[in-house]
Design a protein around this motif. Structure first.
Motif, PDB file in Angstrom:
ATOM      1  N   GLY A  17      20.908 -26.213  -0.035  1.00 11.70           N
ATOM      2  CA  GLY A  17      21.461 -26.215   1.315  1.00 11.70           C
ATOM      3  C   GLY A  17      20.398 -26.515   2.350  1.00 11.70           C
ATOM      4  O   GLY A  17      19.211 -26.539   2.058  1.00 11.70           O
ATOM      5  N   VAL A  18      20.876 -26.750   3.573  1.00 10.41           N
ATOM      6  CA  VAL A  18      19.961 -27.011   4.684  1.00 10.41           C
ATOM      7  C   VAL A  18      19.733 -25.685   5.403  1.00 10.41           C
ATOM      8  O   VAL A  18      20.685 -25.005   5.807  1.00 10.41           O
ATOM      9  N   ASP A  32      24.377 -27.259   7.288  1.00 12.44           N
ATOM     10  CA  ASP A  32      24.395 -26.589   5.992  1.00 12.44           C
ATOM     11  C   ASP A  32      25.832 -26.461   5.491  1.00 12.44           C
ATOM     12  O   ASP A  32      26.119 -26.765   4.332  1.00 12.44           O
ATOM     13  N   LEU A  72      11.875 -36.851  12.705  1.00 11.14           N
ATOM     14  CA  LEU A  72      12.514 -36.931  11.384  1.00 11.14           C
ATOM     15  C   LEU A  72      13.983 -37.325  11.537  1.00 11.14           C
ATOM     16  O   LEU A  72      14.686 -36.847  12.437  1.00 11.14           O
ATOM     17  N   VAL A  73      14.385 -38.218  10.663  1.00  6.26           N
ATOM     18  CA  VAL A  73      15.785 -38.670  10.660  1.00  6.26           C
ATOM     19  C   VAL A  73      16.300 -38.545   9.235  1.00  6.26           C
ATOM     20  O   VAL A  73      15.645 -39.029   8.302  1.00  6.26           O
ATOM     21  N   MET A  74      17.461 -37.904   9.082  1.00  6.91           N
ATOM     22  CA  MET A  74      18.066 -37.863   7.759  1.00  6.91           C
ATOM     23  C   MET A  74      18.979 -39.081   7.639  1.00  6.91           C
ATOM     24  O   MET A  74      20.039 -39.141   8.261  1.00  6.91           O
ATOM     25  N   GLU A  75      18.505 -40.038   6.880  1.00  3.07           N
ATOM     26  CA  GLU A  75      19.269 -41.293   6.803  1.00  3.07           C
ATOM     27  C   GLU A  75      20.609 -41.071   6.142  1.00  3.07           C
ATOM     28  O   GLU A  75      21.593 -41.677   6.512  1.00  3.07           O
ATOM     29  N   ALA A  76      20.610 -40.239   5.113  1.00  3.06           N
ATOM     30  CA  ALA A  76      21.875 -39.964   4.438  1.00  3.06           C
ATOM     31  C   ALA A  76      21.797 -38.615   3.764  1.00  3.06           C
ATOM     32  O   ALA A  76      20.742 -38.237   3.264  1.00  3.06           O
ATOM     33  N   ILE A  77      22.882 -37.905   3.788  1.00  4.08           N
ATOM     34  CA  ILE A  77      22.968 -36.656   3.040  1.00  4.08           C
ATOM     35  C   ILE A  77      24.118 -36.783   2.059  1.00  4.08           C
ATOM     36  O   ILE A  77      25.276 -36.940   2.454  1.00  4.08           O
ATOM     37  N   TYR A  78      23.782 -36.808   0.777  1.00  6.56           N
ATOM     38  CA  TYR A  78      24.808 -36.794  -0.248  1.00  6.56           C
ATOM     39  C   TYR A  78      24.853 -35.386  -0.809  1.00  6.56           C
ATOM     40  O   TYR A  78      23.911 -34.603  -0.598  1.00  6.56           O
ATOM     41  N   PRO A  79      25.899 -35.017  -1.541  1.00  6.53           N
ATOM     42  CA  PRO A  79      25.976 -33.653  -2.071  1.00  6.53           C
ATOM     43  C   PRO A  79      24.747 -33.247  -2.882  1.00  6.53           C
ATOM     44  O   PRO A  79      24.416 -32.086  -2.936  1.00  6.53           O
ATOM     45  N   LEU A  91      26.926 -37.347   4.849  1.00  7.17           N
ATOM     46  CA  LEU A  91      26.533 -37.611   6.232  1.00  7.17           C
ATOM     47  C   LEU A  91      25.550 -38.767   6.241  1.00  7.17           C
ATOM     48  O   LEU A  91      24.805 -38.968   5.280  1.00  7.17           O
ATOM     49  N   GLN A 106      17.161 -25.274   7.948  1.00  5.57           N
ATOM     50  CA  GLN A 106      16.727 -25.495   9.328  1.00  5.57           C
ATOM     51  C   GLN A 106      16.478 -26.987   9.510  1.00  5.57           C
ATOM     52  O   GLN A 106      15.949 -27.654   8.617  1.00  5.57           O
ATOM     53  N   PHE A 107      16.858 -27.507  10.684  1.00  3.43           N
ATOM     54  CA  PHE A 107      16.594 -28.928  10.924  1.00  3.43           C
ATOM     55  C   PHE A 107      16.225 -29.139  12.378  1.00  3.43           C
ATOM     56  O   PHE A 107      16.982 -28.804  13.281  1.00  3.43           O
ATOM     57  N   ASN A 108      15.038 -29.681  12.601  1.00  2.00           N
ATOM     58  CA  ASN A 108      14.534 -30.016  13.930  1.00  2.00           C
ATOM     59  C   ASN A 108      13.953 -31.414  13.849  1.00  2.00           C
ATOM     60  O   ASN A 108      13.762 -31.930  12.748  1.00  2.00           O
ATOM     61  N   PRO A 109      13.612 -32.007  14.985  1.00  2.00           N
ATOM     62  CA  PRO A 109      12.940 -33.323  14.906  1.00  2.00           C
ATOM     63  C   PRO A 109      11.606 -33.235  14.188  1.00  2.00           C
ATOM     64  O   PRO A 109      11.154 -34.241  13.637  1.00  2.00           O
ATOM     65  N   PHE A 121      18.992 -30.126  -4.125  1.00  2.00           N
ATOM     66  CA  PHE A 121      18.792 -29.044  -3.151  1.00  2.00           C
ATOM     67  C   PHE A 121      20.101 -28.256  -3.066  1.00  2.00           C
ATOM     68  O   PHE A 121      21.160 -28.705  -3.491  1.00  2.00           O
TER      69      PHE A 121
END
Lengths: 89, 395
Positions: free
Chosen positions: A39-40, B20, A64-71, B29, A42-45, A37
């Motif tokens: 970029g992010v 972002d 929704l939970v983002m457990e991990a965001i890697y590059p 993160l 929009q992020f909401n529950p 991906f």
């Protein structure tokens, strides 16, 4: 560079997700893994919109939970109800 | 000591933009989670915290640290409880320090050898209370060395149990304590047991009357127990005679060896029965026949219950019936004679033991009668012919 990898993929008949920058979504039960991906957006529950090479990828669901965001990839859990894509023109 | 993670709660309008931006900066993160509307909880590695903090200011997002974990923060905590940590490490150090010494040396298993003797030898080998456990020689070597130093021990075992060294000594049985028994003197003469031809006279006490190559008759005086002139008895003091007089004697022995003989042989078949027993009663099935073969041999093994060292009279009896068959064999003539000679020789050696020996043998007569070989063998042997006879002191 982008063109070069595209060329390599065509020549050697490699699966596009291996070489390309195309998004790849893997949905296992309540877990979603999105690779490549940009970029992010929009992020909401109940909503996550990601910017990808081909367009905007939207995931709908509850808590929704983002457990991990890697590059290069995101691990998303929660009650996912829909995944849809808004392609670039 | 630098690793760790920080959980931050972010409140603000531009949270999506912040996320972002963080993703664009290639920061990892974890656990991005909405706590409530406009409040997100994120977990960041400690090394990235300054960067994240910068972006939060840029997007006007207020942050609050909620949880800190990892070795970096542990270390900080430890710094606060300095004295407790120091005390604990001192305690551990002392525990290891004092358990690396030998505090006791025990000697066990010795009866005649005094403890102090063993301990002093151990001290010379470098084993004494207060010695470091690390510098000790190998127990195998030590055992060998100690065994050289203590000749009265037949075996020495060294083992280390914690801060204690236990030396087990197995003492040699002393030879002279066995020999002493023979030297009890009684007021006796030695007389001849049978007619013989003297081969050797070994006198420990007393006055020998006969010489080598003398022929003696049964009951003749061999060694006098009276001190002084043997020809004029009843004069000197009585010392008691003791000794061995070897005389040449002739024996005639008869042996019978049957040419046919029956032997029991196992066929290899067996049947097992297992019955419980209580006290003297075996609880077997009265309707089953316990003898499965025409001829059999019973081997019974009893295994009783045990609690600690006490045996309980309840358990199992394991019977094994081995099937046996009788086989008749025949010997040939020569084998029968050889066997007869062997048996006769064995019997002879038993009767003249321990001092005696066989000088020669000769088969005088042999015949076969009723399927048996009869042998008559003459033995020329040397044996102890001395017999004790009490000296009667006149009233």
């Amino acid at each position: 560079m982008k063109r070069l990898t595209q060329l390599a993929s065509n020549w050697f008949d490699l699966p596009p997700e291996v070489v390309g920058t195309l998004p790849r979504v893997e949905w296992i039960g309540q877990q979603l893994q999105i690779e490549n991906f940009i970029g992010v957006h929009q992020f909401n529950p109940d909503l996550l919109t990601l910017k990808t090479a081909t367009g905007y990828l939207t995931v709908e669901g509850n808590s929704l939970v983002m457990e991990a965001i890697y590059p290069d990839r995101i691990l998303l859990t929660g009650k996912i109800s829909a995944v849809h894509m808004k392609n670039n023109e | 000591m630098r690793g760790g993670t920080v959980t931050i709660e972010c409140v603000g309008q531009n949270i999506s933009n912040l996320l972002d931006q963080i993703v664009q900066a290639k920061i990892v993160l974890k656990n991005v989670q909405w706590v409530s509307k406009e409040k997100v909880r994120i977990t960041v590695f400690l090394s990235d915290i300054m960067q994240v903090w910068k972006y939060m200011k840029q997007y006007r997002v207020a942050g609050k640290m909620v949880k800190k974990s990892g070795p970096f923060f542990m270390f900080k905590k430890i710094k606060k409880r300095k004295f407790f940590v120091i005390g604990f490490s001192i305690f551990l150090f002392l525990l290891f320090f004092f358990s690396s010494f030998i505090w006791y040396v025990d000697v066990e298993g010795n009866e005649q050898l005094p403890d102090k003797h063993v301990l002093s030898i151990l001290q010379k080998e470098g084993i004494y209370p207060g010695q470091l456990k690390v510098g000790l020689p190998n127990t195998d070597q030590l055992q060998r060395k100690l065994l050289k130093r203590i000749p009265n021990a037949s075996w020495i075992g060294v083992r280390i149990e914690g801060t204690r060294i236990i030396v087990t000594v197995a003492e040699k049985k002393r030879v002279d304590s066995i020999g002493e028994k023979k030297l009890i003197r009684r007021p006796v003469d030695l007389i001849s047991k049978k007619n013989a031809f003297i081969m050797d006279v070994r006198v420990f006490h007393g006055n020998p009357v006969v010489k080598v190559h003398d022929a003696v008759k049964k009951g003749q005086l061999l060694v006098s127990g009276t001190y002084g002139e043997a020809t004029s008895p009843n004069k000197g003091p009585i010392v008691g005679a003791q000794g061995i007089v070897l005389g040449e004697v002739w024996y005639e022995s008869e042996v019978v060896v049957p040419l046919k003989y029956v032997q029991n042989e196992y066929t290899g078949e067996k049947t097992r029965y297992t019955w419980p027993f209580v006290g003297p009663f075996v609880l077997s099935n009265p309707f089953s026949t316990p003898k499965p073969y025409a001829k059999s041999e019973l081997m019974r093994r009893i295994s009783a219950l045990r609690i600690g060292k006490y045996q309980i009279p309840i358990g199992l009896v394991r019977d094994v019936y081995w099937s046996v068959r009788q086989v008749t064999y025949t010997r040939n003539h020569a084998d029968a004679i050889a066997l007869g000679k062997k048996r006769a020789r064995l019997e002879m050696t038993n009767t003249i033991a321990p001092e005696g020996r066989i000088l020669g043998e000769k088969v005088l007569h042999q015949r076969i009668d009723n399927g048996k070989v009869y042998l008559k063998i003459h033995f020329d042997v040397v044996e102890n012919i001395a017999q004790e006879k009490p000296i009667l002191q006149g009233d």
